[in-house]
Design an enzyme around this catalytic site. Structure first.
Site, PDB file in Angstrom:
ATOM      1  N   ARG A 206       0.824  -1.216   0.000  1.00 24.65           N
ATOM      2  CA  ARG A 206       0.000   0.000   0.000  1.00 24.65           C
ATOM      3  C   ARG A 206       0.856   1.263   0.000  1.00 24.65           C
ATOM      4  O   ARG A 206       0.442   2.304  -0.495  1.00 24.65           O
ATOM      5  CB  ARG A 206      -0.939  -0.011   1.210  1.00 24.65           C
ATOM      6  CG  ARG A 206      -2.042  -1.046   1.123  1.00 24.65           C
ATOM      7  CD  ARG A 206      -2.728  -1.246   2.459  1.00 24.65           C
ATOM      8  NE  ARG A 206      -3.331  -0.009   2.947  1.00 24.65           N
ATOM      9  CZ  ARG A 206      -3.493   0.278   4.226  1.00 24.65           C
ATOM     10  NH1 ARG A 206      -3.085  -0.561   5.171  1.00 24.65           N
ATOM     11  NH2 ARG A 206      -4.069   1.418   4.580  1.00 24.65           N
TER      12      ARG A 206
ATOM     13  N   HIS B 259      17.241 -11.885   1.172  1.00 25.72           N
ATOM     14  CA  HIS B 259      17.341 -10.793   2.148  1.00 25.72           C
ATOM     15  C   HIS B 259      16.018 -10.025   2.175  1.00 25.72           C
ATOM     16  O   HIS B 259      15.387  -9.802   1.142  1.00 25.72           O
ATOM     17  CB  HIS B 259      18.480  -9.856   1.759  1.00 25.72           C
ATOM     18  CG  HIS B 259      18.723  -8.763   2.748  1.00 25.72           C
ATOM     19  ND1 HIS B 259      18.112  -7.536   2.660  1.00 25.72           N
ATOM     20  CD2 HIS B 259      19.471  -8.721   3.868  1.00 25.72           C
ATOM     21  CE1 HIS B 259      18.487  -6.778   3.676  1.00 25.72           C
ATOM     22  NE2 HIS B 259      19.322  -7.482   4.420  1.00 25.72           N
TER      23      HIS B 259
ATOM     24  N   THR C 272      14.870  -6.530   9.359  1.00 24.00           N
ATOM     25  CA  THR C 272      14.013  -7.652   8.982  1.00 24.00           C
ATOM     26  C   THR C 272      12.764  -7.636   9.860  1.00 24.00           C
ATOM     27  O   THR C 272      11.659  -7.936   9.394  1.00 24.00           O
ATOM     28  CB  THR C 272      14.772  -8.991   9.173  1.00 24.00           C
ATOM     29  OG1 THR C 272      16.040  -8.909   8.509  1.00 24.00           O
ATOM     30  CG2 THR C 272      13.983 -10.154   8.599  1.00 24.00           C
TER      31      THR C 272
ATOM     32  N   LYS D 129      33.492   0.709  24.063  1.00 23.50           N
ATOM     33  CA  LYS D 129      33.509   1.412  25.342  1.00 23.50           C
ATOM     34  C   LYS D 129      34.963   1.705  25.731  1.00 23.50           C
ATOM     35  O   LYS D 129      35.690   0.816  26.152  1.00 23.50           O
ATOM     36  CB  LYS D 129      32.848   0.548  26.430  1.00 23.50           C
ATOM     37  CG  LYS D 129      31.401   0.189  26.153  1.00 23.50           C
ATOM     38  CD  LYS D 129      30.493   1.403  26.288  1.00 23.50           C
ATOM     39  CE  LYS D 129      29.047   1.040  26.005  1.00 23.50           C
ATOM     40  NZ  LYS D 129      28.463   0.150  26.977  1.00 23.50           N
TER      41      LYS D 129
ATOM     42  N   LYS E 146      26.122  -5.361   5.848  1.00 22.82           N
ATOM     43  CA  LYS E 146      26.435  -5.136   7.258  1.00 22.82           C
ATOM     44  C   LYS E 146      27.778  -5.795   7.583  1.00 22.82           C
ATOM     45  O   LYS E 146      28.022  -6.948   7.218  1.00 22.82           O
ATOM     46  CB  LYS E 146      25.347  -5.735   8.153  1.00 22.82           C
ATOM     47  CG  LYS E 146      24.025  -5.002   8.138  1.00 22.82           C
ATOM     48  CD  LYS E 146      23.114  -5.556   9.232  1.00 22.82           C
ATOM     49  CE  LYS E 146      21.779  -4.833   9.270  1.00 22.82           C
ATOM     50  NZ  LYS E 146      20.856  -5.263   8.227  1.00 22.82           N
TER      51      LYS E 146
END
Length: 539
Positions: free
Chosen positions: A216, A237, A335, A439, A525
Protein backbone atom coordinates in the site's frame (compact mmCIF):
# COMPACT_ATOMS: atom_id res chain seq x y z
CA UNK A 1 6.46 14.31 31.74
CA UNK A 2 3.58 12.68 29.84
CA UNK A 3 4.03 9.07 28.77
CA UNK A 4 3.22 10.20 25.21
CA UNK A 5 5.65 13.13 25.12
CA UNK A 6 8.21 12.92 22.30
CA UNK A 7 6.39 10.09 20.47
CA UNK A 8 6.48 10.77 16.72
CA UNK A 9 3.94 9.54 14.14
CA UNK A 10 4.45 9.09 10.42
CA UNK A 11 2.60 11.61 8.27
CA UNK A 12 0.70 10.93 5.07
CA UNK A 13 -1.97 8.50 3.92
CA UNK A 14 -1.70 5.01 2.48
CA UNK A 15 -3.88 3.77 -0.37
CA UNK A 16 -7.09 2.07 0.79
CA UNK A 17 -6.61 -1.13 2.77
CA UNK A 18 -6.71 -4.39 0.80
CA UNK A 19 -9.12 -7.14 1.81
CA UNK A 20 -6.87 -9.68 0.14
CA UNK A 21 -4.13 -11.98 1.33
CA UNK A 22 -0.75 -11.65 -0.38
CA UNK A 23 -1.58 -14.78 -2.41
CA UNK A 24 -4.95 -13.46 -3.57
CA UNK A 25 -3.41 -10.12 -4.50
CA UNK A 26 -0.56 -11.77 -6.44
CA UNK A 27 -2.93 -14.03 -8.36
CA UNK A 28 -5.15 -11.12 -9.35
CA UNK A 29 -2.31 -8.79 -10.34
CA UNK A 30 -0.26 -11.31 -12.32
CA UNK A 31 -3.34 -11.98 -14.44
CA UNK A 32 -3.62 -8.28 -15.34
CA UNK A 33 0.07 -7.99 -16.34
CA UNK A 34 -0.37 -10.82 -18.88
CA UNK A 35 2.38 -11.22 -21.52
CA UNK A 36 4.51 -8.21 -20.58
CA UNK A 37 8.18 -8.91 -19.78
CA UNK A 38 8.58 -9.45 -16.05
CA UNK A 39 12.24 -10.46 -15.73
CA UNK A 40 15.41 -10.53 -17.80
CA UNK A 41 18.45 -12.58 -16.80
CA UNK A 42 21.34 -10.08 -16.73
CA UNK A 43 23.90 -12.80 -17.52
CA UNK A 44 22.13 -14.62 -20.41
CA UNK A 45 19.53 -12.15 -21.68
CA UNK A 46 16.75 -14.74 -21.24
CA UNK A 47 13.32 -13.15 -20.79
CA UNK A 48 10.31 -14.27 -18.75
CA UNK A 49 6.75 -12.91 -18.94
CA UNK A 50 4.29 -12.30 -16.12
CA UNK A 51 2.01 -14.89 -17.78
CA UNK A 52 4.74 -17.51 -17.56
CA UNK A 53 5.22 -16.76 -13.85
CA UNK A 54 1.45 -16.92 -13.30
CA UNK A 55 0.92 -20.22 -15.15
CA UNK A 56 4.01 -21.98 -13.76
CA UNK A 57 3.37 -20.90 -10.17
CA UNK A 58 -0.27 -22.03 -10.39
CA UNK A 59 0.87 -25.43 -11.67
CA UNK A 60 3.33 -25.73 -8.81
CA UNK A 61 0.64 -24.77 -6.30
CA UNK A 62 -1.71 -27.42 -7.69
CA UNK A 63 1.07 -30.02 -7.55
CA UNK A 64 1.95 -29.15 -3.93
CA UNK A 65 -1.73 -29.18 -2.95
CA UNK A 66 -2.13 -32.68 -4.40
CA UNK A 67 0.96 -33.77 -2.50
CA UNK A 68 -0.71 -32.74 0.76
CA UNK A 69 0.75 -29.29 1.44
CA UNK A 70 -1.66 -27.25 3.56
CA UNK A 71 -2.02 -23.82 5.17
CA UNK A 72 0.87 -22.92 7.53
CA UNK A 73 3.23 -25.60 6.15
CA UNK A 74 6.72 -24.23 5.48
CA UNK A 75 8.48 -24.01 2.10
CA UNK A 76 12.17 -23.03 2.08
CA UNK A 77 13.90 -21.58 -0.98
CA UNK A 78 17.68 -21.79 -0.84
CA UNK A 79 19.02 -20.18 -3.99
CA UNK A 80 20.86 -17.27 -5.52
CA UNK A 81 18.78 -14.83 -7.61
CA UNK A 82 17.43 -16.37 -10.81
CA UNK A 83 14.31 -16.16 -12.95
CA UNK A 84 12.68 -19.18 -11.27
CA UNK A 85 13.12 -18.01 -7.66
CA UNK A 86 9.73 -16.27 -7.71
CA UNK A 87 7.80 -19.41 -8.81
CA UNK A 88 7.75 -21.24 -5.43
CA UNK A 89 7.37 -17.85 -3.69
CA UNK A 90 4.09 -17.21 -5.54
CA UNK A 91 2.86 -20.80 -5.12
CA UNK A 92 3.50 -20.67 -1.37
CA UNK A 93 1.56 -17.41 -1.01
CA UNK A 94 -1.39 -18.84 -3.00
CA UNK A 95 -1.65 -21.84 -0.68
CA UNK A 96 -1.48 -19.91 2.58
CA UNK A 97 1.75 -21.76 3.40
CA UNK A 98 4.84 -20.02 4.82
CA UNK A 99 7.70 -19.04 2.49
CA UNK A 100 11.21 -19.12 3.98
CA UNK A 101 13.99 -17.72 1.74
CA UNK A 102 17.50 -18.83 2.79
CA UNK A 103 21.05 -17.81 1.90
CA UNK A 104 22.54 -20.43 -0.48
CA UNK A 105 26.04 -19.52 0.76
CA UNK A 106 25.30 -20.47 4.35
CA UNK A 107 27.84 -22.83 5.88
CA UNK A 108 26.58 -26.34 6.62
CA UNK A 109 26.04 -25.40 10.27
CA UNK A 110 24.16 -22.19 9.40
CA UNK A 111 21.95 -23.98 6.86
CA UNK A 112 21.10 -26.75 9.31
CA UNK A 113 20.35 -24.17 12.01
CA UNK A 114 18.00 -22.19 9.73
CA UNK A 115 16.19 -25.29 8.48
CA UNK A 116 15.78 -26.60 12.02
CA UNK A 117 14.09 -23.34 13.05
CA UNK A 118 11.42 -23.52 10.35
CA UNK A 119 11.25 -27.28 9.59
CA UNK A 120 9.89 -26.83 6.04
CA UNK A 121 7.97 -29.62 4.29
CA UNK A 122 9.57 -28.68 0.96
CA UNK A 123 12.98 -27.20 0.18
CA UNK A 124 13.68 -25.68 -3.24
CA UNK A 125 17.39 -25.38 -3.97
CA UNK A 126 19.75 -24.27 -6.72
CA UNK A 127 22.96 -26.04 -7.62
CA UNK A 128 24.96 -23.63 -5.42
CA UNK A 129 23.27 -25.05 -2.30
CA UNK A 130 23.34 -28.65 -3.53
CA UNK A 131 26.49 -29.94 -1.81
CA UNK A 132 25.57 -28.43 1.55
CA UNK A 133 22.06 -29.86 1.31
CA UNK A 134 23.32 -33.34 0.48
CA UNK A 135 25.80 -33.27 3.37
CA UNK A 136 23.27 -32.21 6.04
CA UNK A 137 20.10 -33.85 4.72
CA UNK A 138 20.45 -37.07 6.72
CA UNK A 139 20.96 -35.03 9.91
CA UNK A 140 17.52 -33.38 9.63
CA UNK A 141 15.15 -35.07 12.10
CA UNK A 142 12.06 -34.62 9.93
CA UNK A 143 11.64 -35.65 6.29
CA UNK A 144 11.42 -32.64 3.97
CA UNK A 145 11.13 -33.12 0.24
CA UNK A 146 13.74 -31.39 -1.91
CA UNK A 147 13.14 -30.02 -5.42
CA UNK A 148 15.70 -28.39 -7.70
CA UNK A 149 14.69 -24.99 -9.05
CA UNK A 150 16.30 -25.63 -12.43
CA UNK A 151 17.15 -28.59 -14.63
CA UNK A 152 20.84 -29.48 -14.41
CA UNK A 153 22.49 -31.72 -16.96
CA UNK A 154 25.35 -34.07 -16.13
CA UNK A 155 24.84 -33.79 -12.36
CA UNK A 156 24.10 -36.92 -10.37
CA UNK A 157 21.52 -35.76 -7.85
CA UNK A 158 19.05 -37.59 -5.59
CA UNK A 159 16.16 -35.15 -6.17
CA UNK A 160 13.99 -34.18 -9.13
CA UNK A 161 13.53 -30.73 -10.62
CA UNK A 162 10.57 -28.42 -10.20
CA UNK A 163 9.87 -28.66 -13.95
CA UNK A 164 9.57 -32.43 -13.77
CA UNK A 165 7.33 -32.24 -10.70
CA UNK A 166 4.78 -30.03 -12.45
CA UNK A 167 5.00 -31.64 -15.89
CA UNK A 168 1.86 -33.71 -15.30
CA UNK A 169 -0.30 -30.80 -14.12
CA UNK A 170 -2.83 -30.07 -16.86
CA UNK A 171 -3.13 -26.58 -18.32
CA UNK A 172 -6.90 -27.02 -18.16
CA UNK A 173 -6.87 -26.89 -14.36
CA UNK A 174 -4.89 -23.72 -13.79
CA UNK A 175 -7.53 -21.13 -14.75
CA UNK A 176 -9.89 -22.54 -12.11
CA UNK A 177 -7.28 -22.36 -9.37
CA UNK A 178 -7.98 -19.93 -6.51
CA UNK A 179 -5.81 -18.72 -3.66
CA UNK A 180 -6.60 -20.09 -0.20
CA UNK A 181 -8.24 -17.47 2.08
CA UNK A 182 -6.44 -16.72 5.39
CA UNK A 183 -6.77 -14.38 8.38
CA UNK A 184 -4.82 -11.45 6.94
CA UNK A 185 -4.04 -9.80 10.28
CA UNK A 186 -2.63 -12.86 12.03
CA UNK A 187 -1.58 -15.41 9.39
CA UNK A 188 2.20 -15.84 9.12
CA UNK A 189 2.98 -15.77 5.43
CA UNK A 190 6.79 -15.56 5.49
CA UNK A 191 9.66 -16.34 7.86
CA UNK A 192 12.93 -14.60 7.09
CA UNK A 193 16.20 -15.08 8.90
CA UNK A 194 17.53 -12.11 10.84
CA UNK A 195 20.91 -10.93 9.62
CA UNK A 196 22.83 -12.69 12.39
CA UNK A 197 25.40 -9.92 12.83
CA UNK A 198 25.68 -10.70 16.55
CA UNK A 199 24.89 -14.43 16.61
CA UNK A 200 22.96 -17.18 14.84
CA UNK A 201 19.93 -15.95 12.87
CA UNK A 202 16.39 -16.08 14.27
CA UNK A 203 13.21 -16.68 12.26
CA UNK A 204 11.32 -13.39 11.81
CA UNK A 205 7.58 -13.89 11.27
CA UNK A 206 5.81 -11.63 8.75
CA UNK A 207 2.03 -11.61 8.43
CA UNK A 208 -0.03 -10.90 5.31
CA UNK A 209 -0.83 -7.54 6.94
CA UNK A 210 2.90 -6.69 7.19
CA UNK A 211 3.45 -7.27 3.47
CA UNK A 212 0.20 -5.72 2.20
CA UNK A 213 0.94 -2.60 4.26
CA UNK A 214 4.26 -2.25 2.41
CA UNK A 215 2.47 -2.76 -0.91
CA UNK A 216 0.00 0.00 0.00
CA UNK A 217 2.96 2.32 0.60
CA UNK A 218 4.76 1.69 -2.68
CA UNK A 219 2.20 0.48 -5.24
CA UNK A 220 1.77 3.93 -6.83
CA UNK A 221 5.43 4.84 -6.68
CA UNK A 222 7.13 5.64 -10.04
CA UNK A 223 9.80 2.95 -9.58
CA UNK A 224 7.08 0.28 -9.34
CA UNK A 225 4.77 1.28 -12.15
CA UNK A 226 6.76 3.00 -14.86
CA UNK A 227 10.37 1.91 -14.94
CA UNK A 228 12.67 -1.08 -15.30
CA UNK A 229 14.75 -1.87 -12.24
CA UNK A 230 17.80 -3.96 -11.35
CA UNK A 231 17.18 -6.98 -9.10
CA UNK A 232 20.72 -6.96 -7.81
CA UNK A 233 20.36 -7.60 -4.08
CA UNK A 234 19.82 -11.22 -2.95
CA UNK A 235 16.16 -12.28 -2.84
CA UNK A 236 16.66 -14.14 0.44
CA UNK A 237 17.34 -10.79 2.15
CA UNK A 238 14.29 -8.95 3.55
CA UNK A 239 14.95 -5.74 1.57
CA UNK A 240 15.16 -7.47 -1.79
CA UNK A 241 12.49 -10.10 -1.03
CA UNK A 242 9.87 -7.41 -0.39
CA UNK A 243 10.95 -5.55 -3.55
CA UNK A 244 10.50 -8.79 -5.53
CA UNK A 245 6.90 -9.12 -4.27
CA UNK A 246 6.19 -5.42 -4.93
CA UNK A 247 7.53 -5.72 -8.49
CA UNK A 248 5.38 -8.78 -9.24
CA UNK A 249 2.24 -7.11 -7.89
CA UNK A 250 2.97 -3.70 -9.40
CA UNK A 251 4.01 -5.01 -12.83
CA UNK A 252 7.55 -3.64 -12.74
CA UNK A 253 10.09 -5.28 -15.07
CA UNK A 254 13.49 -6.15 -13.63
CA UNK A 255 16.94 -7.26 -14.74
CA UNK A 256 17.95 -10.12 -12.44
CA UNK A 257 21.55 -10.55 -11.27
CA UNK A 258 22.63 -13.84 -9.71
CA UNK A 259 25.91 -12.19 -8.63
CA UNK A 260 27.43 -8.73 -8.76
CA UNK A 261 29.69 -8.15 -11.75
CA UNK A 262 31.12 -4.66 -12.00
CA UNK A 263 31.03 -4.25 -15.79
CA UNK A 264 27.69 -6.01 -16.22
CA UNK A 265 26.13 -3.83 -13.53
CA UNK A 266 27.23 -0.64 -15.31
CA UNK A 267 26.42 -2.02 -18.78
CA UNK A 268 22.90 -2.91 -17.66
CA UNK A 269 22.22 0.58 -16.32
CA UNK A 270 23.37 2.00 -19.66
CA UNK A 271 21.60 -0.58 -21.86
CA UNK A 272 18.22 -0.59 -20.12
CA UNK A 273 18.34 3.11 -19.15
CA UNK A 274 17.69 2.30 -15.51
CA UNK A 275 16.08 5.26 -13.73
CA UNK A 276 15.76 3.96 -10.17
CA UNK A 277 18.40 1.99 -8.28
CA UNK A 278 17.96 0.14 -4.99
CA UNK A 279 21.38 -0.61 -3.52
CA UNK A 280 23.36 -1.23 -0.33
CA UNK A 281 26.38 0.80 0.90
CA UNK A 282 29.14 -1.39 -0.66
CA UNK A 283 27.67 -0.60 -4.12
CA UNK A 284 27.60 3.09 -3.19
CA UNK A 285 31.32 2.89 -2.34
CA UNK A 286 31.86 1.27 -5.77
CA UNK A 287 29.90 4.07 -7.50
CA UNK A 288 31.84 6.71 -5.56
CA UNK A 289 35.35 5.38 -6.04
CA UNK A 290 35.76 2.87 -8.89
CA UNK A 291 37.41 4.19 -12.10
CA UNK A 292 35.15 1.96 -14.27
CA UNK A 293 32.12 4.10 -13.44
CA UNK A 294 33.33 6.97 -15.64
CA UNK A 295 33.39 4.70 -18.73
CA UNK A 296 29.60 4.19 -18.86
CA UNK A 297 26.62 6.43 -19.51
CA UNK A 298 24.67 6.41 -16.25
CA UNK A 299 22.73 9.60 -17.01
CA UNK A 300 19.39 7.75 -16.97
CA UNK A 301 19.57 7.37 -13.16
CA UNK A 302 17.07 9.72 -11.51
CA UNK A 303 17.15 8.41 -7.97
CA UNK A 304 19.03 5.92 -5.79
CA UNK A 305 17.64 4.27 -2.67
CA UNK A 306 20.21 2.93 -0.25
CA UNK A 307 19.44 0.83 2.80
CA UNK A 308 20.25 -2.30 4.86
CA UNK A 309 23.43 -0.84 6.44
CA UNK A 310 24.81 2.60 7.37
CA UNK A 311 25.94 4.90 4.54
CA UNK A 312 28.47 7.63 5.28
CA UNK A 313 27.68 11.23 4.36
CA UNK A 314 30.99 11.53 2.44
CA UNK A 315 30.16 8.57 0.17
CA UNK A 316 26.61 9.85 -0.32
CA UNK A 317 27.87 13.29 -1.43
CA UNK A 318 30.54 11.72 -3.66
CA UNK A 319 27.95 9.69 -5.58
CA UNK A 320 25.59 12.68 -5.96
CA UNK A 321 28.45 14.73 -7.40
CA UNK A 322 29.92 12.00 -9.61
CA UNK A 323 26.64 10.86 -11.16
CA UNK A 324 25.06 14.31 -11.15
CA UNK A 325 21.80 13.02 -9.73
CA UNK A 326 19.40 15.12 -7.69
CA UNK A 327 19.09 12.81 -4.72
CA UNK A 328 20.03 9.67 -2.89
CA UNK A 329 17.39 8.49 -0.51
CA UNK A 330 18.55 6.56 2.49
CA UNK A 331 16.13 4.40 4.39
CA UNK A 332 16.20 2.50 7.63
CA UNK A 333 14.56 -0.75 8.56
CA UNK A 334 15.21 -4.20 9.96
CA UNK A 335 14.01 -7.65 8.98
CA UNK A 336 11.82 -7.19 12.06
CA UNK A 337 10.14 -4.11 10.49
CA UNK A 338 9.38 -5.76 7.09
CA UNK A 339 10.99 -2.91 5.15
CA UNK A 340 11.94 0.70 5.83
CA UNK A 341 10.18 2.46 8.70
CA UNK A 342 12.23 5.57 7.94
CA UNK A 343 12.69 6.99 4.45
CA UNK A 344 12.60 10.27 2.54
CA UNK A 345 9.07 11.04 1.33
CA UNK A 346 8.75 12.17 -2.28
CA UNK A 347 9.29 15.89 -2.79
CA UNK A 348 11.03 16.21 0.58
CA UNK A 349 14.32 18.04 0.94
CA UNK A 350 17.35 15.76 1.16
CA UNK A 351 19.38 15.95 4.37
CA UNK A 352 22.83 14.43 4.03
CA UNK A 353 23.52 11.85 6.69
CA UNK A 354 19.86 11.34 7.57
CA UNK A 355 17.94 8.10 6.94
CA UNK A 356 14.70 10.01 6.48
CA UNK A 357 11.41 10.49 8.28
CA UNK A 358 8.77 8.12 9.61
CA UNK A 359 6.62 6.36 7.00
CA UNK A 360 2.82 6.65 7.30
CA UNK A 361 1.22 4.36 9.90
CA UNK A 362 4.38 3.94 12.01
CA UNK A 363 5.19 5.59 15.37
CA UNK A 364 8.64 6.06 16.90
CA UNK A 365 10.30 7.04 20.15
CA UNK A 366 13.86 7.33 21.41
CA UNK A 367 14.55 5.99 24.92
CA UNK A 368 17.60 6.18 27.19
CA UNK A 369 20.27 3.53 26.50
CA UNK A 370 20.12 0.54 28.81
CA UNK A 371 16.40 0.97 29.57
CA UNK A 372 13.63 -1.38 28.40
CA UNK A 373 10.31 -1.10 30.24
CA UNK A 374 10.46 2.67 30.56
CA UNK A 375 8.04 5.54 30.04
CA UNK A 376 10.87 8.03 29.52
CA UNK A 377 11.20 9.36 25.98
CA UNK A 378 13.95 11.63 24.68
CA UNK A 379 13.39 14.81 22.72
CA UNK A 380 15.08 16.12 19.54
CA UNK A 381 18.86 15.73 19.16
CA UNK A 382 19.15 13.32 22.11
CA UNK A 383 20.83 10.00 21.33
CA UNK A 384 19.15 6.82 22.57
CA UNK A 385 17.67 3.52 21.42
CA UNK A 386 15.20 3.73 18.53
CA UNK A 387 11.82 2.02 19.08
CA UNK A 388 8.99 1.58 16.56
CA UNK A 389 5.35 0.53 16.57
CA UNK A 390 2.77 -0.07 13.81
CA UNK A 391 1.54 -2.44 11.10
CA UNK A 392 5.05 -3.08 9.75
CA UNK A 393 6.36 -4.65 12.97
CA UNK A 394 6.88 -8.44 12.81
CA UNK A 395 4.58 -10.82 14.66
CA UNK A 396 7.62 -12.14 16.57
CA UNK A 397 10.42 -14.69 16.32
CA UNK A 398 9.27 -18.14 15.25
CA UNK A 399 9.13 -20.60 18.17
CA UNK A 400 11.20 -18.21 20.28
CA UNK A 401 8.99 -16.45 22.82
CA UNK A 402 11.97 -15.43 24.96
CA UNK A 403 13.67 -13.49 22.15
CA UNK A 404 10.32 -12.01 21.11
CA UNK A 405 9.70 -10.64 24.62
CA UNK A 406 13.25 -9.26 24.69
CA UNK A 407 12.57 -7.32 21.46
CA UNK A 408 8.87 -6.32 21.56
CA UNK A 409 7.72 -4.93 24.91
CA UNK A 410 4.28 -5.30 26.51
CA UNK A 411 3.07 -2.09 24.81
CA UNK A 412 4.01 -3.37 21.35
CA UNK A 413 7.17 -1.28 20.86
CA UNK A 414 9.96 -2.95 18.88
CA UNK A 415 13.35 -2.21 20.48
CA UNK A 416 15.80 -2.06 17.58
CA UNK A 417 19.15 -2.13 19.40
CA UNK A 418 20.17 0.83 17.22
CA UNK A 419 21.39 4.13 18.62
CA UNK A 420 20.04 7.24 16.93
CA UNK A 421 18.22 10.54 17.27
CA UNK A 422 15.85 12.83 15.38
CA UNK A 423 16.09 16.57 14.81
CA UNK A 424 13.49 19.33 15.22
CA UNK A 425 12.05 18.62 11.76
CA UNK A 426 11.61 14.89 12.40
CA UNK A 427 14.59 13.67 10.34
CA UNK A 428 16.27 10.63 11.90
CA UNK A 429 19.98 9.86 12.14
CA UNK A 430 21.59 6.52 13.01
CA UNK A 431 24.67 6.55 15.23
CA UNK A 432 25.46 2.84 15.70
CA UNK A 433 24.34 -0.48 17.14
CA UNK A 434 24.13 -0.69 20.94
CA UNK A 435 25.96 -4.02 20.93
CA UNK A 436 28.66 -2.67 18.61
CA UNK A 437 29.52 0.50 20.49
CA UNK A 438 33.14 0.49 21.67
CA UNK A 439 33.51 1.41 25.34
CA UNK A 440 36.72 3.39 25.89
CA UNK A 441 37.14 4.43 29.55
CA UNK A 442 33.35 4.68 29.86
CA UNK A 443 32.99 6.73 26.65
CA UNK A 444 30.84 5.27 23.85
CA UNK A 445 32.65 5.18 20.51
CA UNK A 446 30.54 4.43 17.38
CA UNK A 447 32.50 2.30 14.88
CA UNK A 448 30.41 3.63 11.97
CA UNK A 449 31.63 7.18 12.61
CA UNK A 450 35.29 6.10 12.39
CA UNK A 451 34.59 3.96 9.30
CA UNK A 452 33.03 6.95 7.54
CA UNK A 453 36.17 9.01 8.21
CA UNK A 454 38.49 6.23 7.04
CA UNK A 455 36.62 5.91 3.74
CA UNK A 456 37.45 9.55 2.94
CA UNK A 457 41.19 8.79 3.06
CA UNK A 458 42.75 8.48 -0.39
CA UNK A 459 43.82 4.90 -1.09
CA UNK A 460 41.39 3.18 1.29
CA UNK A 461 38.91 0.94 -0.52
CA UNK A 462 37.03 -0.38 2.52
CA UNK A 463 37.25 -0.22 6.31
CA UNK A 464 35.82 -1.71 9.49
CA UNK A 465 36.40 -0.77 13.13
CA UNK A 466 36.08 -2.94 16.24
CA UNK A 467 37.01 -2.59 19.90
CA UNK A 468 39.87 -4.74 21.14
CA UNK A 469 40.08 -5.62 24.85
CA UNK A 470 42.39 -3.49 26.99
CA UNK A 471 42.86 -3.93 30.72
CA UNK A 472 43.23 -0.24 31.48
CA UNK A 473 40.71 1.34 29.04
CA UNK A 474 38.19 -1.47 28.53
CA UNK A 475 38.39 -1.38 24.72
CA UNK A 476 40.56 0.37 22.14
CA UNK A 477 39.25 1.28 18.65
CA UNK A 478 41.10 -0.71 15.96
CA UNK A 479 40.67 -0.52 12.19
CA UNK A 480 40.79 -3.17 9.46
CA UNK A 481 41.74 -1.56 6.16
CA UNK A 482 41.41 -2.76 2.55
CA UNK A 483 43.78 -0.81 0.27
CA UNK A 484 42.86 0.30 -3.21
CA UNK A 485 44.95 -1.38 -5.89
CA UNK A 486 48.52 0.04 -6.07
CA UNK A 487 47.82 2.37 -3.14
CA UNK A 488 50.88 3.26 -1.11
CA UNK A 489 49.47 4.14 2.31
CA UNK A 490 51.00 3.83 5.76
CA UNK A 491 49.47 2.95 9.12
CA UNK A 492 50.89 5.95 10.95
CA UNK A 493 49.55 8.42 8.34
CA UNK A 494 46.04 6.94 8.50
CA UNK A 495 46.02 7.01 12.31
CA UNK A 496 47.12 10.64 12.30
CA UNK A 497 44.42 11.50 9.71
CA UNK A 498 41.68 9.97 11.85
CA UNK A 499 42.96 11.27 15.18
CA UNK A 500 42.98 14.83 13.86
CA UNK A 501 39.26 14.55 13.09
CA UNK A 502 37.86 12.95 16.25
CA UNK A 503 37.62 13.62 19.97
CA UNK A 504 40.16 11.99 22.27
CA UNK A 505 38.20 8.77 23.18
CA UNK A 506 37.67 7.97 19.48
CA UNK A 507 41.33 7.87 18.47
CA UNK A 508 42.59 4.68 16.81
CA UNK A 509 44.61 3.52 19.81
CA UNK A 510 44.21 -0.13 18.78
CA UNK A 511 46.12 0.41 15.56
CA UNK A 512 45.44 -0.79 12.03
CA UNK A 513 45.51 -4.15 10.29
CA UNK A 514 45.60 -4.34 6.49
CA UNK A 515 43.38 -7.10 5.07
CA UNK A 516 42.22 -8.30 1.65
CA UNK A 517 38.49 -7.92 2.39
CA UNK A 518 35.98 -7.03 5.10
CA UNK A 519 33.53 -9.83 6.01
CA UNK A 520 29.95 -8.67 5.48
CA UNK A 521 26.42 -9.98 5.22
CA UNK A 522 24.95 -9.97 1.68
CA UNK A 523 23.21 -6.68 2.52
CA UNK A 524 26.49 -4.99 3.45
CA UNK A 525 26.43 -5.14 7.26
CA UNK A 526 29.95 -5.59 8.64
CA UNK A 527 30.39 -8.89 10.49
CA UNK A 528 32.37 -7.56 13.42
CA UNK A 529 32.11 -10.85 15.30
CA UNK A 530 34.04 -12.51 12.42
CA UNK A 531 36.74 -9.82 12.64
CA UNK A 532 37.00 -10.29 16.41
CA UNK A 533 37.26 -14.05 16.00
CA UNK A 534 39.92 -13.70 13.29
CA UNK A 535 41.96 -11.33 15.43
CA UNK A 536 41.64 -13.54 18.51
CA UNK A 537 42.82 -16.64 16.62
CA UNK A 538 45.90 -14.79 15.30
CA UNK A 539 46.76 -13.47 18.75
Amino acid sequence: MSKHAHILHGKGELVAEFNFSVGQLLLRQLTTHDTRIAQIDAHTGKEQTFKYILDTSRKLAIYLQKEGLTVNDGIAICSENNLDFCIPVCATFYLGAIVCPLNPLYSKGELKHALTIIKPKYIFISVIALNNMISIFKELHWFPRVLLLNNYDNIDIPWMSMDKAISNVSDDNIDKFQAVPVDINNHVTAILCSSGTTGLPKGVMWTDKNITTIIRMYINHPFVANAMSLALLPFFHAYSFVLLVIRLIGGNSSVVFSRFEEKLFLQSIEKYKIQYLTVVPPIMVFLAKHPLVDKYDLSSIRKIWCGAAPLSEKIEKAVVKRLNIPEISQGYGLTETTLAVLRFPQDTALKFGSVGMLVPGVSAKVIPLGEYETDETLGPNCEGELCFKGDLIMKGYYNDEKSTRATIDKDGWLHTGDVGYYDEEGYFFIVDRIKELIKYKGYQVPPAELEAILLTYSGIKDAAVIGIPNEEAGELPMAFIVKEENANIREEDIIQYVNERVSNPKRLRGGIKFVDSIPKTPSGKILRRVLRRTLKSKL
